[in-house]
Design an enzyme around this catalytic site. Structure first.
Site, mmCIF file in Angstrom:
data_model
loop_
_atom_site.group_PDB
_atom_site.id
_atom_site.type_symbol
_atom_site.label_atom_id
_atom_site.label_comp_id
_atom_site.label_asym_id
_atom_site.label_seq_id
_atom_site.Cartn_x
_atom_site.Cartn_y
_atom_site.Cartn_z
ATOM 1 N N LYS A 120 0.715 -1.243 -0.241
ATOM 2 C CA LYS A 120 -0.119 -0.095 -0.046
ATOM 3 C C LYS A 120 0.993 1.281 0.026
ATOM 4 O O LYS A 120 0.211 2.415 -0.371
ATOM 5 C CB LYS A 120 -1.010 -0.060 1.111
HETATM 6 C C1 LIG Z 1 -3.087 -6.910 4.036
HETATM 7 C C2 LIG Z 1 -3.793 -6.373 2.850
HETATM 8 N N1 LIG Z 1 -4.101 -7.400 1.850
HETATM 9 C C3 LIG Z 1 -4.933 -7.172 0.848
HETATM 10 C C4 LIG Z 1 -5.122 -5.900 0.464
HETATM 11 C C5 LIG Z 1 -6.270 -5.585 -0.521
HETATM 12 O O1 LIG Z 1 -5.759 -4.727 -1.634
HETATM 13 P P1 LIG Z 1 -6.354 -3.703 -2.514
HETATM 14 O O2 LIG Z 1 -6.941 -2.905 -1.383
HETATM 15 O O3 LIG Z 1 -5.509 -2.806 -3.286
HETATM 16 O O4 LIG Z 1 -7.500 -4.318 -3.162
HETATM 17 C C6 LIG Z 1 -5.030 -4.931 1.542
HETATM 18 C C7 LIG Z 1 -5.683 -3.447 1.058
HETATM 19 O O5 LIG Z 1 -5.527 -2.596 2.088
HETATM 20 C C8 LIG Z 1 -4.215 -5.156 2.374
HETATM 21 O O6 LIG Z 1 -3.973 -4.154 3.382
#
Ligand SMILES: Cc1ncc(COP(=O)(O)O)c(C=O)c1O
Length: 451
Positions: free
Chosen positions: A43
């Site tokens: 992120k």
């Molecule tokens: C640990 C984790 N996995 C998966 C995701 C999912 O990613 P996205 O929000 O880009 O779909 C996030 C998003 O905050 C995350 O923090």
């Protein structure tokens, strides 16, 4: 050669082949390990991009306040960018998130407001509503709204996608990625599909999220929504960052399977990742029959395991949710060769009891009268008594009786037994389905926990 600041270390994360968990799959499985970013998650990429775009569009100026709803990782990325570029941060998050995640955000200077998890997004107490309200009240502040802010997916279109294309030499056939805001999966897929429209994109979701049903039916069905403990992905609405046309399949994973797989990734591949990495790989394993020889699969591992040490990497937490198979009293008894419980009657003599202890190599003997437990004899207790009065060998057991061992249910977990066994009490008893007593000693518990 040095970097100007920590933000320059974002991106260009390694791609690492998985060798054990996926060894029976016909495909090569690679992990894009994004915990190598400075905030320990993917992120960081979109946080920096959202800030840069907001600056370019004049939505926020240096010295202003960054406001965001975040489960931790986006907050970490924004907080790092804020420190370097000179902003304040206020984050709203839910009470479901790890305490560690919240403390980490505070450590990098953010203010964190914790809101209830199980309220509708438009409820005034929800973390979305509170963030919106703060942004309307605080001058020179901007609510980044990672869900609908398209700079989120743009970051992955500009960085994650090209890195994966280059690192696989254009050989990638499948992208597997957990989906929350949709930024990672959509942005990365948009880039990769431009390069090769045949690349299959599999989004991984959790039971309790409505994204999978929306993908298949176009319906936002709130009946699909129920609380889940997986973190970072799954949603109870469809964020604007999604472009479902670049996604070929949605797969749901249970909280338990994701957690167990995350632990396997750490133990078997040496990659200490977060919960969603486990769910991502579990999703791929559920779809393995769709793979063929020569396929090159890239799984995105979003974040680092250190944020989950009190959760999926804690045995107690896992057991409380039924995620770990717990050994019980019954399992110890079933693994024994001899099933017969050695008991003494109240009239058995002490010397006969000592002979029984020698013969069966045991230290604890329950004393039973007319089918009722009336007490116990232990090697330690007898030793004390015989030492101070050797005559006692001729006495009956009822004269030297110790308190009876505690009786528990036959399926009591071993962990619980270990709390009942102590220096004053060396064993625990339980009745089986037929009504026969069995004994478990300190030694049995130690042996079973050491296995
Ligand atoms: C640990 C984790 N996995 C998966 C995701 C999912 O990613 P996205 O929000 O880009 O779909 C996030 C998003 O905050 C995350 O923090």
């Amino acid at each position: 050669m040095w970097l100007n600041n920590v933000l320059e270390t974002i991106g260009n994360t390694p791609m690492i082949q998985l060798n054990k968990i996926t060894k029976d799959l016909p495909a090569t499985v690679l992990a894009k390990v994004d915990y190598f970013n400075p905030g320990n998650s993917i992120k960081d990429r979109m946080a920096l991009k959202m800030l840069e775009v907001a600056e370019q569009e004049g939505k926020i100026k240096t010295g202003g306040t960054i406001i965001e709803c975040t489960s931790g990782n986006t907050g970490m990325g924004l907080a790092l960018a804020a420190v370097v570029k000179g902003y304040k941060c206020i984050f709203t998050t839910t009470d479901k998130q790890s305490k560690e995640k919240i403390d980490i955000l505070k450590a990098v200077g953010a203010e964190v407001i914790v809101c209830p998890t199980n309220v509708e997004p438009d409820d005034p107490r929800s973390y979305y509503s509170i963030a919106k309200k703060l942004a309307s009240e605080i001058p020179n502040s901007y609510h980044f709204n990672q869900y609908d802010n398209l700079a989120n997916r743009l970051a992955h279109y500009e960085t994650t996608g090209p890195e994966i294309w280059e690192q696989t030499g254009g050989r990638i056939t499948h992208l597997v990625c957990t989906a929350g805001t949709g930024g990672t999966v959509t942005g990365t897929a948009m880039y990769l599909k431009e390069k090769n429209p045949d690349i299959q994109v599999w989004a991984i979701d959790v039971y309790g999220s409505l994204l999978t049903k929306f993908f298949h039916t176009g319906e936002t069905d709130m009946n699909e929504v129920h609380p889940y403990v997986s973190e970072g992905f799954g949603e109870d609405f469809v964020p604007e960052n999604y472009d479902m046309s670049v996604i070929d399949h949605f797969e749901q994973v249970t909280d338990k399977d994701g957690a167990i797989m995350a632990r396997r990734i750490a133990k078997e591949e040496g990659l200490f990742c977060g919960y969603s990495a486990g769910s991502c790989l579990q999703g791929l394993m559920q779809l393995k029959s769709k793979l063929k020889g020569g396929d090159v699969v890239v799984c995105i591992f979003h974040d680092h395991g250190s944020r989950y040490v009190a959760k999926i990497y804690n045995d107690q937490w896992m057991m409380e949710r039924g995620f770990l198979d717990v050994k019980s009293f019954k399992d110890i008894v079933s693994s024994r060769q001899s099933k017969r419980l050695v008991t003494a009657a109240p009239t058995t003599t002490v010397s006969e009891t000592v002979e029984m202890m020698k013969k069966f190599d045991i230290e604890h003997i329950p004393v039973i009268s007319n089918g009722e437990l009336i007490g116990a004899i232990s090697e330690g207790g007898l030793f004390q008594k015989i030492f101070s009065n050797p005559e006692i060998k001729q006495a009956q057991v009822q004269e030297v009786l110790e308190p009876a061992f505690p009786v528990v249910a036959f399926d009591t977990p071993v962990e619980r037994l270990s709390h009942l066994i102590n220096k004053d009490n060396g064993a625990v008893l339980a009745k089986d389905e037929k009504g026969d007593y069995h004994i478990v000693t300190k030694y049995d518990v130690i042996q079973s926990l050491a296995k």
